[in-house]
Scaffold this motif. Structure first.
Motif, PDB file in Angstrom:
ATOM      1  N   GLY A  22      16.915  11.984 -12.033  1.00 22.13           N
ATOM      2  CA  GLY A  22      18.306  12.391 -12.140  1.00 22.13           C
ATOM      3  C   GLY A  22      18.741  12.550 -13.586  1.00 22.13           C
ATOM      4  O   GLY A  22      19.419  13.529 -13.942  1.00 22.13           O
ATOM      5  N   LYS A  23      18.362  11.599 -14.434  1.00 28.94           N
ATOM      6  CA  LYS A  23      18.727  11.689 -15.844  1.00 28.94           C
ATOM      7  C   LYS A  23      18.074  12.896 -16.500  1.00 28.94           C
ATOM      8  O   LYS A  23      18.711  13.607 -17.296  1.00 28.94           O
ATOM      9  CB  LYS A  23      18.331  10.398 -16.560  1.00 28.94           C
ATOM     10  CG  LYS A  23      19.211   9.211 -16.198  1.00 28.94           C
ATOM     11  CD  LYS A  23      18.862   7.961 -16.963  1.00 28.94           C
ATOM     12  CE  LYS A  23      17.604   7.300 -16.436  1.00 28.94           C
ATOM     13  NZ  LYS A  23      17.366   5.973 -17.033  1.00 28.94           N
ATOM     14  N   GLU A  75      24.754  13.069 -15.812  1.00 27.87           N
ATOM     15  CA  GLU A  75      23.548  12.226 -15.759  1.00 27.87           C
ATOM     16  C   GLU A  75      23.282  11.679 -14.369  1.00 27.87           C
ATOM     17  O   GLU A  75      22.184  11.196 -14.094  1.00 27.87           O
ATOM     18  CB  GLU A  75      23.667  11.013 -16.700  1.00 27.87           C
ATOM     19  CG  GLU A  75      23.948  11.305 -18.143  1.00 27.87           C
ATOM     20  CD  GLU A  75      25.406  11.116 -18.479  1.00 27.87           C
ATOM     21  OE1 GLU A  75      25.745  10.091 -19.115  1.00 27.87           O
ATOM     22  OE2 GLU A  75      26.212  11.988 -18.104  1.00 27.87           O
ATOM     23  N   LEU A  76      24.288  11.700 -13.490  1.00 26.27           N
ATOM     24  CA  LEU A  76      24.164  11.049 -12.189  1.00 26.27           C
ATOM     25  C   LEU A  76      24.302  12.028 -11.031  1.00 26.27           C
ATOM     26  O   LEU A  76      24.143  11.644  -9.874  1.00 26.27           O
ATOM     27  CB  LEU A  76      25.220   9.941 -12.068  1.00 26.27           C
ATOM     28  CG  LEU A  76      25.007   8.877 -10.995  1.00 26.27           C
ATOM     29  CD1 LEU A  76      23.804   8.003 -11.337  1.00 26.27           C
ATOM     30  CD2 LEU A  76      26.252   8.018 -10.827  1.00 26.27           C
ATOM     31  N   ALA A  77      24.583  13.286 -11.325  1.00 26.31           N
ATOM     32  CA  ALA A  77      24.882  14.254 -10.269  1.00 26.31           C
ATOM     33  C   ALA A  77      23.758  14.339  -9.240  1.00 26.31           C
ATOM     34  O   ALA A  77      23.996  14.301  -8.027  1.00 26.31           O
ATOM     35  CB  ALA A  77      25.150  15.627 -10.883  1.00 26.31           C
ATOM     36  N   HIS A  78      22.515  14.441  -9.699  1.00 27.77           N
ATOM     37  CA  HIS A  78      21.382  14.561  -8.772  1.00 27.77           C
ATOM     38  C   HIS A  78      21.290  13.331  -7.872  1.00 27.77           C
ATOM     39  O   HIS A  78      21.071  13.458  -6.655  1.00 27.77           O
ATOM     40  CB  HIS A  78      20.081  14.742  -9.551  1.00 27.77           C
ATOM     41  CG  HIS A  78      18.859  14.703  -8.694  1.00 27.77           C
ATOM     42  ND1 HIS A  78      18.523  15.728  -7.837  1.00 27.77           N
ATOM     43  CD2 HIS A  78      17.896  13.757  -8.547  1.00 27.77           C
ATOM     44  CE1 HIS A  78      17.399  15.429  -7.208  1.00 27.77           C
ATOM     45  NE2 HIS A  78      17.009  14.239  -7.610  1.00 27.77           N
ATOM     46  N   ASP A  79      21.465  12.152  -8.441  1.00 24.22           N
ATOM     47  CA  ASP A  79      21.367  10.919  -7.660  1.00 24.22           C
ATOM     48  C   ASP A  79      22.514  10.775  -6.673  1.00 24.22           C
ATOM     49  O   ASP A  79      22.418  10.008  -5.709  1.00 24.22           O
ATOM     50  CB  ASP A  79      21.331   9.707  -8.593  1.00 24.22           C
ATOM     51  CG  ASP A  79      20.080   9.667  -9.450  1.00 24.22           C
ATOM     52  OD1 ASP A  79      19.074  10.287  -9.052  1.00 24.22           O
ATOM     53  OD2 ASP A  79      20.104   9.031 -10.521  1.00 24.22           O
ATOM     54  N   GLU A 103      22.022  12.890 -27.514  1.00 23.85           N
ATOM     55  CA  GLU A 103      21.415  13.079 -26.202  1.00 23.85           C
ATOM     56  C   GLU A 103      22.040  14.197 -25.379  1.00 23.85           C
ATOM     57  O   GLU A 103      21.366  14.818 -24.568  1.00 23.85           O
ATOM     58  CB  GLU A 103      21.510  11.772 -25.399  1.00 23.85           C
ATOM     59  CG  GLU A 103      20.693  10.622 -25.942  1.00 23.85           C
ATOM     60  CD  GLU A 103      20.810   9.401 -25.060  1.00 23.85           C
ATOM     61  OE1 GLU A 103      19.773   8.905 -24.604  1.00 23.85           O
ATOM     62  OE2 GLU A 103      21.948   8.948 -24.831  1.00 23.85           O
ATOM     63  N   ILE A 104      23.300  14.441 -25.554  1.00 25.46           N
ATOM     64  CA  ILE A 104      24.020  15.320 -24.631  1.00 25.46           C
ATOM     65  C   ILE A 104      23.525  16.770 -24.747  1.00 25.46           C
ATOM     66  O   ILE A 104      23.152  17.212 -25.837  1.00 25.46           O
ATOM     67  CB  ILE A 104      25.537  15.222 -24.892  1.00 25.46           C
ATOM     68  CG1 ILE A 104      26.334  15.604 -23.653  1.00 25.46           C
ATOM     69  CG2 ILE A 104      25.957  16.065 -26.109  1.00 25.46           C
ATOM     70  CD1 ILE A 104      27.769  15.136 -23.669  1.00 25.46           C
ATOM     71  N   PRO A 105      23.476  17.513 -23.643  1.00 25.90           N
ATOM     72  CA  PRO A 105      23.080  18.930 -23.723  1.00 25.90           C
ATOM     73  C   PRO A 105      23.980  19.691 -24.694  1.00 25.90           C
ATOM     74  O   PRO A 105      25.198  19.535 -24.684  1.00 25.90           O
ATOM     75  CB  PRO A 105      23.261  19.425 -22.283  1.00 25.90           C
ATOM     76  CG  PRO A 105      23.076  18.202 -21.438  1.00 25.90           C
ATOM     77  CD  PRO A 105      23.674  17.090 -22.240  1.00 25.90           C
TER      78      PRO A 105
END
Length: 296
Positions: A22-23, A75-79, A103-105
């Motif tokens: 997810g991350k 960072e958590l959308a997929h999870d 870190e951020i896109p």
């Protein structure tokens, strides 16, 4: 399954909160130049800013069960089962994050709210108390020591350093929590200009819906119940945990709740990081520095 009752058990639960996949998916997102990332440190005004941005771009839409449905956590959308967080009903697209600048896109626009670290720490303690640890099983002084000792590059101070370095960037808007409290109308105007919303009606609605009384009246839409449903079991947390993200909007609680020795440790950590690189003697210098640059 039981709730953690000490710092070590809490940290083990934290490790399971977001999966590596997810991350990685979140970090791999390639933004458009109009995308807006709301990325304060935890408990520094993230939900408040999500509500402002969403209210501005939607002219007051409240048709969501939880704010993360319309402003997904990158960072958590997929999870949370969101396979394509870029599919949003309103423009510009907006995302929640707690990532630092490194870190951020890259490629979008970024809004970061700064908050006194003492207040942010106390707010985080209250937020996790009864969710990520059994209520009262970890004391506030114990949690303060953990907060001070957290040094993996994602702690409060490294997050602050990374974003303060970007303070003059044309695609970065920095505000202070305290400034937003003192002049919410100006905060909404600054955000509106930054994301390209110029309708006065949208600004008026966004301001009203970002007031504490409104958010308290709609507290369930800001309480992370969908995050609980999607992540608690994977973290080994029993159902029924309580967390609230709409506090009392009070500043200065950290100075009252913590003893002089702990406050001195926080001041020392500030001097080691923000003080050393930017010659900022304490957090108290942040709001006036932002105000002198035309922000809050």
């Amino acid at each position: 399954m039981r709730r953690p009752s000490n710092i070590q058990e809490m940290l083990l639960a934290f490790e399971l909160f977001a999966t590596d996949e997810g991350k990685e998916r979140g970090l791999a997102y390639v933004p458009d130049s109009t995308d807006v990332f709301i990325s304060p440190y935890a408990k520094c005004g993230t939900t408040w800013m999500q509500q402002i941005v969403h209210g501005l771009r939607s002219c007051g839409d409240m048709d969501f069960s939880e704010i993360t449905q319309v402003v997904p956590w990158i960072e958590l959308a997929h999870d949370m089962g969101v396979e394509n967080p870029s599919q949003q009903r309103f423009s510009p697209r907006a995302f929640k994050s707690h990532l630092n600048w490194d870190e951020i896109p890259k490629g979008g626009r970024y809004i970061v709210v700064f908050r006194d670290p003492l207040d942010a720490m106390v707010s985080l303690y209250n937020f996790l108390n009864g969710w990520f640890f059994e209520r009262g099983s970890i004391t506030l002084p114990e949690f303060a020591d953990y907060y001070l000792g957290y040094r993996d590059g994602r702690d409060y101070w490294r997050h602050a350093v990374s974003w303060w370095r970007q303070r003059n960037g044309p695609n970065v808007l920095l505000l202070s929590y305290e400034g937003m409290k003192s002049d919410l109308g100006k905060a909404v105007e600054l955000v509106a200009d930054f994301i390209g919303v110029y309708e006065k009606s949208a600004m008026n609605i966004a301001k009203r819906q970002a007031e504490l009384s409104f958010m308290k009246a709609h507290e369930h839409q800001f309480d992370d119940h969908l995050i609980h449903q999607s992540r608690d079991a994977d973290c080994g947390l029993p159902a029924g945990g309580v967390s609230t993200k709409v506090g009392q909007g009070v500043s200065g609680t950290g100075k009252i709740a913590l003893d002089g020795k702990t406050r001195a440790k926080f001041n020392s950590r500030w001097r080691e990081t923000m003080g050393r690189e930017f010659n900022l003697g304490s957090y108290a210098e942040i709001p006036p520095a932002l105000a002198s640059a035309g922000s809050l």
